[in-house]
Design an enzyme around this catalytic site. Structure first.
Site, short mmCIF file in Angstrom:
data_model
loop_
_atom_site.label_atom_id
_atom_site.label_comp_id
_atom_site.label_asym_id
_atom_site.label_seq_id
_atom_site.Cartn_x
_atom_site.Cartn_y
_atom_site.Cartn_z
N GLU A 192 -3.17 -3.49 -5.69
CA GLU A 192 -4.31 -2.57 -5.74
C GLU A 192 -3.84 -1.15 -6.04
O GLU A 192 -4.48 -0.42 -6.78
CB GLU A 192 -5.02 -2.64 -4.40
CG GLU A 192 -6.13 -1.68 -4.19
CD GLU A 192 -6.67 -1.80 -2.78
OE1 GLU A 192 -6.90 -0.76 -2.16
OE2 GLU A 192 -6.83 -2.94 -2.29
N GLY A 198 -8.84 -3.66 -0.11
CA GLY A 198 -8.45 -4.88 -0.80
C GLY A 198 -7.71 -5.87 0.06
O GLY A 198 -7.15 -6.85 -0.46
N GLY A 221 0.81 -1.21 0.00
CA GLY A 221 0.00 0.00 0.00
C GLY A 221 0.84 1.25 0.00
O GLY A 221 1.90 1.31 -0.62
N GLY A 232 2.21 4.69 2.67
CA GLY A 232 2.41 5.09 4.04
C GLY A 232 3.83 4.76 4.47
O GLY A 232 4.64 4.24 3.70
#
Length: 546
Positions: free
Chosen positions: A233, A331, A210, A212
């Site tokens: 994703e 996701g 992801g 971050g």
């Protein structure tokens, strides 16, 4: 090129009628100009439902006083909508990201108007959804009306991102810059977690992660890996650095070889310039990218997702803090299940061991009241904190609790052990013969001791006092050979096998030839999951027992 004309934002949003459900393009591709124009109609519109994923721009329709005109339904809660959801002025729809397009196309959540940001049409009349294809493509294909905000800085992306001008009812031009969102820099804890994840990523693995500070730290930790692929994703700027460094090339991917496959991207101009008209990156809808069956077709799939809280049975909370909804399912489950079905796949849940500045443990005996489980205990494989890796698949509740306590912050381990005993998770500990081995029930003479499975290797030690012998089996899914025995040395060190005459020191590599030189016969036989190396250890003496 097919002709089209632009209108003012106010004229474009005049196509929205009271009672409509309006989809708003998400992430960094929010059509901010259209959103502002729509909100300015609050005095004349009633009962407009606004649906989208997270957005990084403003959400004026969520402001106090807009309740009669607009109500937001969030598939993923962001900072700009969190207060409205908490106060009951907006709603949260918990759903797997892969299934949202079906809600649109099936008519369960029909879309009346889709408002999206697009790149300017090309010479063939095609616009591109650019950095945010995700659920936007399905919304456009299902909507009664599509309104497009032409964003001059929007990258034109490859994959399945094209909308023809004939599919769009109205265009306006944006004067707003494309939203940029840089990841928070990794901290010491994130880097420590990443250091524990990196060994789980093999050369040639296919990644999902992801954005971050933790995902950024993980990507930084992979600079010594080779031939990585990506099926994810989303991604951010940190991934571009691995592409530039040659770590990511997709050469070993078993699906979409040589391509980075994603549904959206969040980042800065550096990322947007990288993906513009670059066929190496393919942006596809979530019903394709997030489909667990499709994900599983990528061998060596490594899915890395975060969590808010994990209990001692392996239940993962990722969208709420107690009764307060914080984010969304997204996701996570799609990729955890897809990676779990992938050949040699590794689904990973990663989180810091503490919250609130170290005052609370994220590894908890019981979940906070009213917390919602996103990833079930049956789906979990790996849990990683800065203190290590717990492999839970196929493990009993006792084994899970013990493994998770070991990767909790040391300040909370005694409390967790005590609560686990009170809950009946951990009874009397099995007798330890070697550190790392548990005594298990067996025949009257044969005793079997099994080291906890670390995900790569499993050692089984069978001791038969009647025959004065011991047999050690090491099963590994890694190739064996002189250069591949670091895992064996780690086992030998931890299991203190020098007590049986195998002398190794931490960091050394012991090859089969060296083992043979010690006079220890060994056998090799292939199995479905890898190879079993059997060492026959003789002259067992009871004085070796602890």
């Amino acid at each position: 090129m097919t002709s089209f004309k632009t209108v003012t934002p106010e004229e474009a949003v005049s196509l929205v009628k009271s009672g409509d459900r309006v989809y708003v393009g998400s992430n960094c591709a929010q059509p901010s100009t259209l959103c502002s124009a729509l909100t300015r109609r609050h005095g004349e519109l009633r009962n407009i439902e606004v649906v989208h994923l997270l957005t990084f721009g403003e959400a004026p329709y969520c402001a106090t006083g807009m309740e009669d005109s607009f109500r937001h339904s969030a598939f993923f809660i962001a900072a700009n909508t969190r207060q409205a959801v908490a106060e009951g002025r907006a709603d949260y729809i918990p759903v797997f990201l892969s299934e949202i397009p079906f809600l649109f196309s099936s008519g369960q959540l029909p879309i009346d108007v889709a408002m999206v940001a697009v790149a300017p049409p090309d010479e063939h009349g095609y616009c591109s959804l650019g950095i945010s294809v995700d659920i936007g493509m399905s919304a456009c294909r299902s909507a009664r009306v599509v309104i497009a905000e032409i964003q001059p800085r929007m990258p034109r992306t490859h994959g399945d991102s094209a909308l023809h001008v004939s599919e769009i009812a109205a265009f306006c031009t944006s004067k707003q810059p494309l939203v940029q969102h840089a990841s928070e820099p990794p901290d010491a804890v994130s880097r420590a977690i990443a250091a524990n994840i990196a060994p789980l990523v093999r050369d040639g693995a296919c990644l999902q992660t992801g954005f971050g500070k933790l995902p950024g730290a993980v990507l930084e930790a992979l600079h010594d890996k080779n031939d990585l692929g990506v099926h994810t994703e989303m991604f951010s700027d940190e991934l571009v650095a691995l592409v530039a460094n040659g770590n990511i090339n997709g050469r070993r991917k078993t699906l979409h070889r040589g391509k980075v496959v994603t549904t959206f991207a969040i980042g800065t101009d550096k990322l947007y310039e990288e993906v513009h008209d670059n066929p190496f990156y393919e942006f596809r809808p979530t019903e394709q990218v997030n489909d667990p069956w499709i994900i599983a077709q990528n061998e060596d799939m490594v899915a890395i997702n975060s969590a808010i809280e994990v209990d001692l049975t392996g239940q993962v909370v990722a969208d709420s803090i107690g009764p307060r909804f914080y984010s969304g399912i997204g996701g996570q489950v799609d990729f955890i299940r897809g990676a779990g079905r992938s050949k040699r796949g590794r689904p990973i849940i990663a989180l810091p061991s503490t919250a609130l500045g170290g005052k609370a443990s994220r590894i908890t005996a019981c979940l906070k009241p009213h917390s919602g489980v996103v990833t079930t205990r049956g789906d979990v494989h790996y849990i990683v904190t800065e203190y290590g890796v717990a492999y839970l698949r196929g493990r009993s509740i006792r084994e899970r609790a013990e493994a998770l306590i070991e990767i909790a912050h040391p300040s909370f381990r005694d409390e967790l052990r005590e609560t686990a005993r009170e809950l009946g998770y951990c009874g009397t500990r099995p007798k330890r013969v070697f550190e790392g081995f548990d005594e298990l029930p067996g025949a009257s003479l044969r005793r079997r001791f099994v080291r906890k499975h670390d995900g790569d290797s499993m050692a089984t030690l069978e001791i038969d006092p009647a025959e004065n012998s011991a047999l050690l089996t090491l099963q590994t899914d890694e190739p064996h050979g002189d250069k591949d025995w670091a895992a064996w040395v780690g086992l030998a060190e931890e299991l203190r096998l020098w007590r049986l005459g195998i002398l190794v020191t931490k960091g050394d590599r012991t090859s089969l030839r060296e083992i043979q030189a010690l006079g220890i016969p060994w056998e090799e036989r292939p199995v479905k999951s890898g190879v079993v190396i059997t060492l026959r250890l003789r002259e067992w003496d009871s004085r070796h027992q602890q």
